[in-house]
Design a protein around this motif. Structure first.
Motif, PDB file in Angstrom:
ATOM      1  N   GLN A  67     -16.902   9.109  19.974  1.00 15.07           N
ATOM      2  CA  GLN A  67     -17.021   9.673  19.315  1.00 15.07           C
ATOM      3  C   GLN A  67     -15.982  10.798  18.244  1.00 15.07           C
ATOM      4  OE1 GLN A  67     -20.536  12.367  21.541  1.00 15.07           O
ATOM      5  NE2 GLN A  67     -20.501   9.904  22.245  1.00 15.07           N
ATOM      6  N   ILE A  68     -15.146  10.602  18.015  1.00 18.63           N
ATOM      7  CA  ILE A  68     -14.312  11.404  16.981  1.00 18.63           C
ATOM      8  C   ILE A  68     -14.536  11.973  16.248  1.00 18.63           C
ATOM      9  CG2 ILE A  68     -12.573   9.461  17.711  1.00 18.63           C
ATOM     10  CD1 ILE A  68     -12.048   8.659  15.014  1.00 18.63           C
ATOM     11  N   ASP A  69     -13.704  13.631  15.947  1.00 16.59           N
ATOM     12  CA  ASP A  69     -13.600  13.755  15.105  1.00 16.59           C
ATOM     13  C   ASP A  69     -12.701  14.125  13.900  1.00 16.59           C
ATOM     14  OD1 ASP A  69     -15.649  16.457  16.700  1.00 16.59           O
ATOM     15  OD2 ASP A  69     -14.778  16.138  17.584  1.00 16.59           O
ATOM     16  N   TYR A  70     -11.666  13.390  13.838  1.00 16.66           N
ATOM     17  CA  TYR A  70     -10.832  13.437  13.092  1.00 16.66           C
ATOM     18  C   TYR A  70     -10.019  12.510  13.084  1.00 16.66           C
ATOM     19  CZ  TYR A  70     -10.374  18.914  13.022  1.00 16.66           C
ATOM     20  OH  TYR A  70     -11.610  20.105  12.902  1.00 16.66           O
ATOM     21  N   ILE A  71      -9.420  11.590  11.835  1.00 15.40           N
ATOM     22  CA  ILE A  71      -8.505  10.586  12.452  1.00 15.40           C
ATOM     23  C   ILE A  71      -7.125  11.271  11.361  1.00 15.40           C
ATOM     24  CG2 ILE A  71      -8.090   8.376  10.799  1.00 15.40           C
ATOM     25  CD1 ILE A  71     -10.429   7.853  11.308  1.00 15.40           C
ATOM     26  N   LYS A  72      -6.075  11.240  11.988  1.00 11.79           N
ATOM     27  CA  LYS A  72      -5.349  11.643  11.879  1.00 11.79           C
ATOM     28  C   LYS A  72      -4.266   9.836  11.146  1.00 11.79           C
ATOM     29  CE  LYS A  72      -2.894  15.027  13.191  1.00 11.79           C
ATOM     30  NZ  LYS A  72      -1.519  15.118  14.232  1.00 11.79           N
ATOM     31  N   ILE A  73      -4.013  10.076   9.468  1.00 13.13           N
ATOM     32  CA  ILE A  73      -3.874   8.897   9.294  1.00 13.13           C
ATOM     33  C   ILE A  73      -2.462   8.797   8.955  1.00 13.13           C
ATOM     34  CG2 ILE A  73      -3.569   7.591   6.715  1.00 13.13           C
ATOM     35  CD1 ILE A  73      -6.231   9.429   6.139  1.00 13.13           C
ATOM     36  N   ASP A  74      -1.895   7.561   9.709  1.00  8.53           N
ATOM     37  CA  ASP A  74      -0.887   7.272  10.038  1.00  8.53           C
ATOM     38  C   ASP A  74       0.350   7.692   8.693  1.00  8.53           C
ATOM     39  OD1 ASP A  74       1.924   5.894  10.098  1.00  8.53           O
ATOM     40  OD2 ASP A  74       1.337   4.747  12.400  1.00  8.53           O
ATOM     41  N   GLY A  75       1.559   8.394   9.078  1.00 10.34           N
ATOM     42  CA  GLY A  75       2.289   8.997   8.022  1.00 10.34           C
ATOM     43  C   GLY A  75       2.870   7.555   7.546  1.00 10.34           C
ATOM     44  N   ARG A  76       3.331   6.674   7.983  1.00 10.33           N
ATOM     45  CA  ARG A  76       3.892   5.673   7.552  1.00 10.33           C
ATOM     46  C   ARG A  76       3.511   5.094   5.808  1.00 10.33           C
ATOM     47  NH1 ARG A  76       4.550   2.805  13.102  1.00 10.33           N
ATOM     48  NH2 ARG A  76       3.121   3.925  13.615  1.00 10.33           N
ATOM     49  N   PHE A  77       2.076   5.910   6.013  1.00 10.13           N
ATOM     50  CA  PHE A  77       0.871   5.241   4.746  1.00 10.13           C
ATOM     51  C   PHE A  77       1.023   6.193   3.964  1.00 10.13           C
ATOM     52  CE2 PHE A  77      -1.196   2.638   8.263  1.00 10.13           C
ATOM     53  CZ  PHE A  77      -0.565   1.540   7.426  1.00 10.13           C
ATOM     54  N   ILE A  78       1.446   7.866   4.142  1.00 10.41           N
ATOM     55  CA  ILE A  78       0.810   8.903   3.444  1.00 10.41           C
ATOM     56  C   ILE A  78       2.706   9.106   2.951  1.00 10.41           C
ATOM     57  CG2 ILE A  78       0.438  10.930   4.036  1.00 10.41           C
ATOM     58  CD1 ILE A  78      -1.614  10.083   4.203  1.00 10.41           C
ATOM     59  N   LYS A  79       3.339   8.876   3.835  1.00  5.69           N
ATOM     60  CA  LYS A  79       4.986   9.765   2.951  1.00  5.69           C
ATOM     61  C   LYS A  79       5.589   8.630   1.653  1.00  5.69           C
ATOM     62  CE  LYS A  79       7.670   7.132   6.041  1.00  5.69           C
ATOM     63  NZ  LYS A  79       8.897   7.069   7.480  1.00  5.69           N
ATOM     64  N   ASN A  80       4.506   7.252   1.362  1.00  7.25           N
ATOM     65  CA  ASN A  80       4.682   6.118   0.565  1.00  7.25           C
ATOM     66  C   ASN A  80       3.963   6.147  -0.052  1.00  7.25           C
ATOM     67  OD1 ASN A  80       7.791   5.513   1.433  1.00  7.25           O
ATOM     68  ND2 ASN A  80       6.445   4.250   3.241  1.00  7.25           N
ATOM     69  N   MET A  81       2.668   6.669  -0.480  1.00  8.50           N
ATOM     70  CA  MET A  81       1.299   6.351  -0.955  1.00  8.50           C
ATOM     71  C   MET A  81       2.066   7.193  -2.458  1.00  8.50           C
ATOM     72  SD  MET A  81      -1.145   9.217   0.047  1.00  8.50           S
ATOM     73  CE  MET A  81      -2.165   9.167  -0.584  1.00  8.50           C
ATOM     74  N   ASN A  82       2.564   7.543  -2.748  1.00  5.41           N
ATOM     75  CA  ASN A  82       3.117   7.942  -4.454  1.00  5.41           C
ATOM     76  C   ASN A  82       4.045   7.105  -5.313  1.00  5.41           C
ATOM     77  OD1 ASN A  82       4.984   8.721  -2.623  1.00  5.41           O
ATOM     78  ND2 ASN A  82       5.697  10.724  -3.790  1.00  5.41           N
ATOM     79  N   THR A  83       4.518   6.355  -3.889  1.00  9.86           N
ATOM     80  CA  THR A  83       5.556   5.293  -4.489  1.00  9.86           C
ATOM     81  C   THR A  83       5.648   3.697  -4.482  1.00  9.86           C
ATOM     82  OG1 THR A  83       7.007   5.135  -2.501  1.00  9.86           O
ATOM     83  CG2 THR A  83       7.263   6.705  -4.389  1.00  9.86           C
ATOM     84  N   ASN A  84       4.279   3.436  -2.908  1.00  9.51           N
ATOM     85  CA  ASN A  84       3.861   2.012  -2.868  1.00  9.51           C
ATOM     86  C   ASN A  84       2.230   1.669  -2.926  1.00  9.51           C
ATOM     87  OD1 ASN A  84       3.102   0.178  -0.584  1.00  9.51           O
ATOM     88  ND2 ASN A  84       5.527  -0.483  -0.365  1.00  9.51           N
ATOM     89  N   GLU A  85       2.401   0.998  -3.964  1.00  6.49           N
ATOM     90  CA  GLU A  85       0.561   0.463  -3.848  1.00  6.49           C
ATOM     91  C   GLU A  85      -0.363   0.219  -2.651  1.00  6.49           C
ATOM     92  OE1 GLU A  85      -2.309  -1.419  -7.319  1.00  6.49           O
ATOM     93  OE2 GLU A  85      -0.165  -2.556  -7.275  1.00  6.49           O
ATOM     94  N   MET A  86       0.359  -0.681  -2.103  1.00  9.43           N
ATOM     95  CA  MET A  86      -0.377  -1.012  -1.113  1.00  9.43           C
ATOM     96  C   MET A  86      -0.743   0.104   0.227  1.00  9.43           C
ATOM     97  SD  MET A  86      -1.846  -3.346   0.660  1.00  9.43           S
ATOM     98  CE  MET A  86      -1.541  -4.422  -0.164  1.00  9.43           C
ATOM     99  N   SER A  87       0.561   1.097   0.237  1.00  2.00           N
ATOM    100  CA  SER A  87       0.285   1.852   1.277  1.00  2.00           C
ATOM    101  C   SER A  87      -1.175   3.040   0.579  1.00  2.00           C
ATOM    102  CB  SER A  87       1.075   2.782   1.227  1.00  2.00           C
ATOM    103  OG  SER A  87       2.680   1.613   1.957  1.00  2.00           O
ATOM    104  N   TYR A  88      -1.340   3.122  -0.917  1.00  2.00           N
ATOM    105  CA  TYR A  88      -1.725   3.707  -1.708  1.00  2.00           C
ATOM    106  C   TYR A  88      -3.057   3.134  -1.133  1.00  2.00           C
ATOM    107  CZ  TYR A  88      -5.024   6.496  -4.683  1.00  2.00           C
ATOM    108  OH  TYR A  88      -5.903   6.760  -5.364  1.00  2.00           O
ATOM    109  N   LYS A  89      -3.263   1.897  -1.438  1.00  2.00           N
ATOM    110  CA  LYS A  89      -4.664   1.555  -0.541  1.00  2.00           C
ATOM    111  C   LYS A  89      -5.361   1.632   0.677  1.00  2.00           C
ATOM    112  CE  LYS A  89      -4.123  -2.114  -4.612  1.00  2.00           C
ATOM    113  NZ  LYS A  89      -4.110  -3.232  -4.671  1.00  2.00           N
ATOM    114  N   ILE A  90      -4.559   0.666   1.457  1.00  3.00           N
ATOM    115  CA  ILE A  90      -4.329   1.603   2.702  1.00  3.00           C
ATOM    116  C   ILE A  90      -5.130   3.240   3.444  1.00  3.00           C
ATOM    117  CG2 ILE A  90      -3.358   1.533   5.643  1.00  3.00           C
ATOM    118  CD1 ILE A  90      -2.096  -0.505   4.232  1.00  3.00           C
ATOM    119  N   VAL A  91      -4.590   3.843   2.283  1.00  5.23           N
ATOM    120  CA  VAL A  91      -4.822   5.326   2.882  1.00  5.23           C
ATOM    121  C   VAL A  91      -6.701   5.498   2.266  1.00  5.23           C
ATOM    122  CG1 VAL A  91      -4.597   7.769   2.315  1.00  5.23           C
ATOM    123  CG2 VAL A  91      -2.269   6.472   2.631  1.00  5.23           C
TER     124      VAL A  91
END
Length: 416
Positions: free
Chosen positions: A339-363
């Motif tokens: 019954q969680i309230d928040y998901i903190k999306i792993d920063g390893r995906f977030i920090k590269n999402m503007n340059t890595n298409e796969m990271s963006y899709k995962i996010v």
């Protein structure tokens, strides 16, 4: 588990071969200090788990049978010792890494494939083995270090290939870290730093994450610097209690929400839950302002104690967040159960999402999943304007990272 000392078992032929740890020290002390010796230290895991299912006689009998078979296959002139309830060691008569590793593999295969050994019980038992070579004064600490490393690898067998001088240097550094952390806890120098969390809808800082820091003169040490050593020393709970206490003091006179990181040791500790309740009453802070952030290294599996304690916190009014979602804690069904309230999306995906298409899709995939189960998302490691733009485009509710603001010793609300 299994306890036996040679002096106490003269009427029991089974343990005639098994020496105790005092005998091991006696053997080693009879050697010249510069003599090089080889020890295999191993631990029988899982037997204790069976005590809740089978009778003690059956479990002990399994352990005894395993030890008996090990004794039968000992190399010539090797000595067999029990040095604690679940740890045993073999002192070889000669130093030969190849033969030592061969014996460790035979030992593991024997215990894993017990069905082929008709005199062994069917209880599943795991053996972890650490092989070490060194002079008498170093051999026991080296063997324990080897055993520690063996528990972290798939094969469960580890040879500590380091010379005595280098090992002594590592020991020295460990002792220095022990003293540093112990004194820091005693002096109140492990304190929270506060990193702002930005609400992308209201365009305001609404929350802070309380991050542990160790202050050492003019140095500020991060958890990856000191936390592994603190965990080995058993100081995790002391650190968490200090962070809880200082965080409540920091937020008693404002309306910000704040999150506190919780380790596996913490979430298993019912006293920690009681302490959170006491702090809420003491500082008159509503639990719904507090986010309990479950760290990525928590091994949830099907552990009812952890799940139940999380649900207790939920019933008390605390919010629950899963940290670094996308790697270790990505079991979707478990998230619903907690019954969680928040998901903190792993920063390893977030920090590269503007340059890595796969990271963006995962996010994007994580964000869509969260929306479908009515869970809010926090994007970690938002370090630039371009990343923040994509975070807002995907409809992620909150942002955290250097672009929003660095962690400081006082809660601040300046947007970077």
């Amino acid at each position: 588990m299994i306890s036996a000392k040679q002096d106490n078992v003269k009427g029991n032929e089974f343990f005639d071969y098994l020496f105790d740890r005092q005998a091991l020290l006696h053997y080693l002390n009879n050697f010249q200090k510069d003599k090089e010796v080889m020890i295999l230290l191993f631990e029988l895991e899982d037997l204790d788990e069976w005590f809740s299912i089978y009778s003690p006689n059956i479990v002990c009998k399994t352990g005894e049978e395993i030890l008996s078979v090990i004794n039968e296959i000992l190399p010539p002139k090797a000595k067999f010792f029990q040095i604690s309830d679940d740890k045993y060691c073999i002192l070889f008569s000669s130093v030969d890494v190849r033969k030592g590793m061969e014996f460790a593999h035979i030992l593991r295969a024997l215990i894993i494939d017990r069905k082929s050994c008709t005199n062994l019980s069917e209880l599943d038992v795991t053996v972890c083995s650490g092989l070490a070579i060194g002079k008498v004064e170093c051999i026991i600490p080296k063997a324990f270090s080897a055993l520690k490393y063996s528990k972290k690898i798939l094969s469960k067998i580890y040879f500590l290939d380091v010379c005595d001088d280098n090992f002594k240097e590592l020991q020295k550094k460990e002792i220095e870290w022990n003293i540093l952390i112990k004194n820091a806890i005693h002096d109140g120098r492990i304190v929270p730093f506060y990193q702002p969390i930005y609400d992308n809808e209201s365009k305001q800082i609404t929350k802070f994450e309380c991050l542990a820091r160790l202050i050492d003169d003019d140095r500020v040490l991060y958890p990856f610097d000191f936390f592994p050593q603190a965990r080995r020393m058993g100081f995790v709970r002391s650190i968490t209690y200090s962070i809880i206490d200082n965080s409540f003091k920091a937020f008693v006179n404002n309306n910000f929400d704040f999150s506190i990181n919780i380790t596996e040791e913490d979430i298993r500790d019912t006293q920690m839950i009681d302490y959170l309740k006491v702090c809420c009453e003491k500082f008159n802070i509503n639990p719904n302002r507090i986010i309990i952030e479950l760290l990525e290294d928590i091994e949830f599996d099907d552990d009812n104690l952890i799940i139940n304690n999380i649900l207790i916190l939920k019933d008390m009014g605390f919010k629950i967040a899963v940290d670094d979602f996308g790697y270790a804690n990505s079991n979707f069904g478990r998230l619903i159960r907690m019954q969680i309230d928040y998901i903190k999306i792993d920063g390893r995906f977030i920090k590269n999402m503007n340059t890595n298409e796969m990271s963006y899709k995962i996010v994007k995939s994580i964000t869509n999943f969260a929306k479908n189960i009515d869970v809010l998302c926090i994007a970690e490691h938002v370090h630039s304007k371009s990343v923040q733009s994509l975070v807002k485009k995907l409809g992620i509710e909150f942002s955290q990272g250097y672009f929003i603001g660095e962690a400081t010793s006082n809660p601040t609300i300046k947007l970077g």
